[in-house]
Every structure is written in structure tokens, then in C-alpha cells.
Design an enzyme around this catalytic site. Structure first.
Site, short mmCIF file in Angstrom:
data_model
loop_
_atom_site.label_atom_id
_atom_site.label_comp_id
_atom_site.label_asym_id
_atom_site.label_seq_id
_atom_site.Cartn_x
_atom_site.Cartn_y
_atom_site.Cartn_z
N ASP A 1 0.83 -0.97 0.39
CA ASP A 1 0.26 -0.11 0.20
C ASP A 1 1.47 1.24 -0.54
O ASP A 1 1.60 1.32 1.18
CB ASP A 1 -1.22 0.16 0.55
CG ASP A 1 -1.60 1.62 1.66
OD1 ASP A 1 -2.56 2.03 0.38
OD2 ASP A 1 -1.98 1.85 1.86
N GLU B 1 -2.26 -1.23 -5.69
CA GLU B 1 -2.69 -0.35 -5.95
C GLU B 1 -2.55 0.39 -7.77
O GLU B 1 -1.63 0.93 -7.56
CB GLU B 1 -3.37 0.63 -5.01
CG GLU B 1 -4.67 0.41 -5.64
CD GLU B 1 -5.51 0.73 -4.18
OE1 GLU B 1 -6.96 1.42 -4.38
OE2 GLU B 1 -5.51 1.66 -3.44
N CYS C 1 -12.75 -5.11 5.73
CA CYS C 1 -12.31 -5.42 6.73
C CYS C 1 -11.50 -6.22 6.13
O CYS C 1 -11.79 -7.53 5.55
CB CYS C 1 -13.01 -5.63 7.62
SG CYS C 1 -12.27 -6.36 8.90
N CYS D 1 -13.12 -9.85 7.99
CA CYS D 1 -14.45 -10.51 7.99
C CYS D 1 -14.87 -10.36 7.07
O CYS D 1 -16.67 -10.04 6.83
CB CYS D 1 -15.27 -10.52 9.95
SG CYS D 1 -15.53 -8.19 9.78
N CYS E 1 -12.94 -2.64 14.05
CA CYS E 1 -14.24 -3.77 13.90
C CYS E 1 -15.45 -3.42 14.14
O CYS E 1 -15.81 -4.31 14.66
CB CYS E 1 -13.76 -5.07 12.48
SG CYS E 1 -14.88 -5.49 11.61
N CYS F 1 -16.53 -8.03 13.43
CA CYS F 1 -15.43 -9.05 13.99
C CYS F 1 -14.55 -8.85 15.51
O CYS F 1 -14.09 -9.42 16.60
CB CYS F 1 -14.31 -9.59 13.37
SG CYS F 1 -13.39 -8.33 12.13
N ASP G 1 -3.50 1.55 6.26
CA ASP G 1 -2.32 1.02 6.02
C ASP G 1 -2.62 -0.40 5.62
O ASP G 1 -2.30 -1.11 4.32
CB ASP G 1 -1.41 1.81 5.64
CG ASP G 1 -1.25 2.89 5.90
OD1 ASP G 1 -2.33 3.98 5.07
OD2 ASP G 1 -0.68 4.12 6.21
#
Length: 404
Positions: A191, A275, A328, A331, A344, A347, A354
Site C-alpha cells: 500500500d 494498487e 475489513c 471478516c 471492526c 469481528c 495502511d
């Protein structure tokens, strides 16, 4: 396992050269001749299209150049290296083709105040000659060269250039037969960011060096000195060179950092996912543009791609619309971006934004080209890859950067 087949790749070797005063004047003449030919046929092609609705081809321009050199007042062009003049026409034709293909902007006129260059093709009697620390440049002679590494492959062409700081360089492009090594090492997702330049899916981070920010005070001081000098004076030319040299130092430091980091990543990993960022569009945000340019995302990705091809590392680009930071990684629930660290709600997993994005990029890049993404929906991937493990395999490899 089938043996790896060798493929042809092009590699350039760049060296600094030190011409004498007479040789520098000769190079300046050839730079000017190439620039004149390029600008002449840049204007001729545009004017011809406006008058007739048709375009001049590369062959038409080369034929006209032969007649143009024989006209009165143009005899000086006959002293220039003819092959380089024709190469300028080829470069112009390629610039137009790149523009119409959407790969570059519209060709502009060349200026003597910008980067100067001239190209020589190795064919027939013109071959690469380096002996006793000197390189032969046609119609210039043997010029002192600082050859810091050996040339490998078959030389194809040579480009002599002059930077804004007044330094001369020669770049030799060679054709090399390379046998890519099989992909080895763990899989990793990357990332890219500004607070941390690189965040890897195994938890490691590389801080941005911020070369431009660190040199900004010095650059501002040199810019103020330049603005106070009278235009056309010798002191203004000296101040301009000092400013250009400082900008060159910043660019060299950034390139050194990116080359070392990209080389280590492709050598220590068999699969890298990242990305496909739209850097050009992100630069429209004037609050972040300077930091984005200082980071050098585009150049870093470009180096990863071609070095991955050289060293057998799979480079996979994930679609830019993939919600890597809003999903996430544990999950697949949707997340908010209000904080850099959060838990989260479904979960209870604690997330760093990052690191979470890097994990999702790794999972997406190792999935099938059209498969299930982190949210369980159909996904898109910029490049085809085989399915692999969803987590990094093997022990983490420590990145060693004294400047990180």
C-alpha cells in the site's frame, strides 16, 4: 518443470562524460542542428495539416530534409551528422503517434534552455568504441568518460545529453538476452502512502525520505538569489546553474532511494501486488500534489514492473476502484475511514488503515482474474495471475535501508 526460455530485453547504461571546451562547442552545434530540424518539421506537419487536412509522413520529411540542406543559407546543416538529423524526424513521428494513441501530450517545440540531446544509431561502420577511458562520438572525437560499470549485451544506440546544470552524459542502450529466474520468495501486498511511503502486508513499513521537503529551504534561497539577478547577466547564468544543480541533487537522491527499494522488493519476493493508482488525477489536489511528486509513486511502480520482469517476480496491479481501505481484511465487512486505527464493529479486529489495505491488496492480487473479492463480490484485476496463498508465506525478509 520446463526450462526458462531467454527473452530479449533492452537495458541502458548511463555514464558521465567530460568534453573539452572545443568538444563542448561541437556538441552544442549538433544539439542546435537536431533541435532546428525537429522544430522545423514540427511546424511543417502542423501547417500542412491545417492547409490540406492531411499529414506529412516520416519519409516525406526525410526527403524534404535532403533538399533543404542544399538550399542557399542552409549549408551549415551539411556539417551536422546526417543520421542524427533523420533520428530527430523519427522522434517527432513517434511523438505524434504517442499523442494520437493517448500515451502522451501534443508535441511541443524544443528549446535550447531545456534538456539537450542527440542520438546516434550503431549500424554499419558506426560502432561503439571505448578505449583508455574515452568514448568516440561521431564528428566530435574521443571524449573522456567515467565508466563505472561494464556494458553487457549488444549496443544499439547512444544518446548524448546535456542537463540544465551543464553536465554531459551518454546513455548506451543495449539488447540483452535474459532468462527470467523462477518466482521465489513470499507473496506480499503493498500500500503506497504519504505518511508511510510503503506499507507491506507482513507489517513492515518504509518511511518517505522527503528529499524535496528537506531541500526546500535551500531551493528557496537559491531561487531568491536568481530572481534578484539582472536578466542576461553572467551572474544570473551562474545562479541559474546553482539552482539547477540543487534540483538535480534532489532528483538523484530520490532515484537512488527508489532503485534500491524496488530492487530489494523484487529480489526478496516472488509475488508483489499493489494498487493501480491514478497519480495524474491525484495531483489535482493541490494540498497533496507536492508530497505526491516528492514521493515518486509513478516512478516506483514503473521500476517494480520492469525489474519484476527481469528477476522473475510477479507484479500484479489491483483495480484502482477496489475498496482496499474500506474493507475489513478479517471478516470482509465495510469500514469507515474516519480514523487511521479502529476496531471492526462486526469481528472486533483492530486495524491500521495502511496495513489493512496492504492485506486486502495481497488477497485481491492472488485471487483469480475474475473471482471473489474481499467482500465476496465479483472482482476485476488489471493483470492475469494464477491463484495463490492468501497470506504471505515464509519468514519475513528484513529490508535494510540506512536512510529509511
Amino acid at each position: 518443470m520446463d526450462a526458462q526460455q531467454s527473452t530479449t530485453r533492452y537495458r541502458a547504461y548511463k555514464y558521465r562524460i567530460y568534453p573539452t571546451a572545443a568538444q563542448a562547442n561541437a556538441l552544442a552545434f549538433h544539439f542546435g542542428a537536431v533541435r532546428y530540424v525537429y522544430n522545423r518539421y514540427r511546424a511543417a506537419r502542423e501547417g500542412y495539416y491545417q492547409d490540406t487536412g492531411e499529414t506529412l509522413s516520416e519519409a516525406d520529411c526525410c526527403l524534404d530534409l535532403t533538399d533543404h540542406k542544399r538550399e542557399a543559407g542552409n549549408e551549415w546543416l551539411q556539417q551536422a551528422y546526417n543520421q542524427s538529423l533523420q533520428q530527430a524526424i523519427r522522434d517527432l513521428d513517434r511523438a505524434y503517434r504517442n499523442f494520437f494513441a493517448g500515451r502522451a501530450r501534443y508535441p511541443r517545440f524544443k528549446s535550447k534552455r531545456s534538456h539537450q540531446s542527440i542520438r546516434y544509431l550503431f549500424a554499419g561502420s558506426i560502432q561503439l568504441r571505448i578505449a583508455n577511458g574515452r568514448i568516440r562520438i561521431p564528428k566530435v572525437g574521443y571524449v573522456k568518460i567515467m565508466q563505472h560499470r561494464r556494458i553487457e549485451g549488444t549496443p544499439k544506440n547512444m544518446t548524448v545529453s546535456k542537463s540544465k546544470s551543464g553536465k554531459f552524459f551518454v546513455s548506451i542502450q543495449c539488447e540483452v538476452d535474459m532468462t527470467p529466474s523462477p518466482a521465489i520468495g513470499p507473496e506480499v501486498g503493498i500500500d503506497l502512502g504519504l505518511k508511510t511511503f510503503v506499507t507491506l502486508s507482513d507489517g513492515r513499513t518504509i518511511d518517505p525520505p522527503k528529499h524535496l521537503r528537506k531541500a526546500e529551504r535551500r531551493l528557496k534561497r537559491l531561487q531568491r538569489r536568481l530572481s534578484r539577478k539582472r536578466k542576461g547577466s553572467a551572474n544570473r547564468r551562474k545562479a541559474k546553474v546553482l539552482l539547477a544543480r540543487q534540483h538535480e541533487k534532489v532528483a538523484n537522491r530520490r532515484a537512488d532511494f527508489l532503485h534500491k527499494l524496488s530492487r530489494q522488493l523484487v529480489e526478496t519476493h516472488g509475488h508483489i501486488g499493489f494498487e493501480n493508482l491514478y497519480v495524474k488525477g491525484m495531483l489535482r489536489n493541490h494540498s497533496l500534489a507536492k508530497s505526491i511528486v516528492d514521493a515518486g509513486w509513478g516512478e516506483f511502480v514503473r521500476q517494480l514492473e520492469y525489474k519484476g520482469d527481469w528477476y522473475g517476480c510477479k507484479i500484479i496491479m489491483v483495480d484502482r476502484w477496489f475498496a482496499s481501505s474500506k474493507t475489513c481484511s478479517a471478516c470482509n465487512a465495510a469500514l469507515d475511514l474516519s480514523d487511521r486505527r479502529w476496531a471492526c464493529q462486526q469481528c472486533g479486529a483492530l486495524h491500521d488503515r495502511d496495513l489493512n489495505a496492504a492485506l486486502n491488496i495481497l488477497k485481491q492480487s492472488t485471487a483469480r482474474t475474475v473471482g471473489i473479492n474481499a467482500r465476496g463480490n465479483m472482482s476485476r484485476c488489471s493483470k492475469t495471475t494464477q491463484p495463490g496463498n492468501l497470506t504471505a508465506s515464509g519468514p519475513p525478509v528484513q529490508l535494510r535501508f540506512p536512510f529509511a
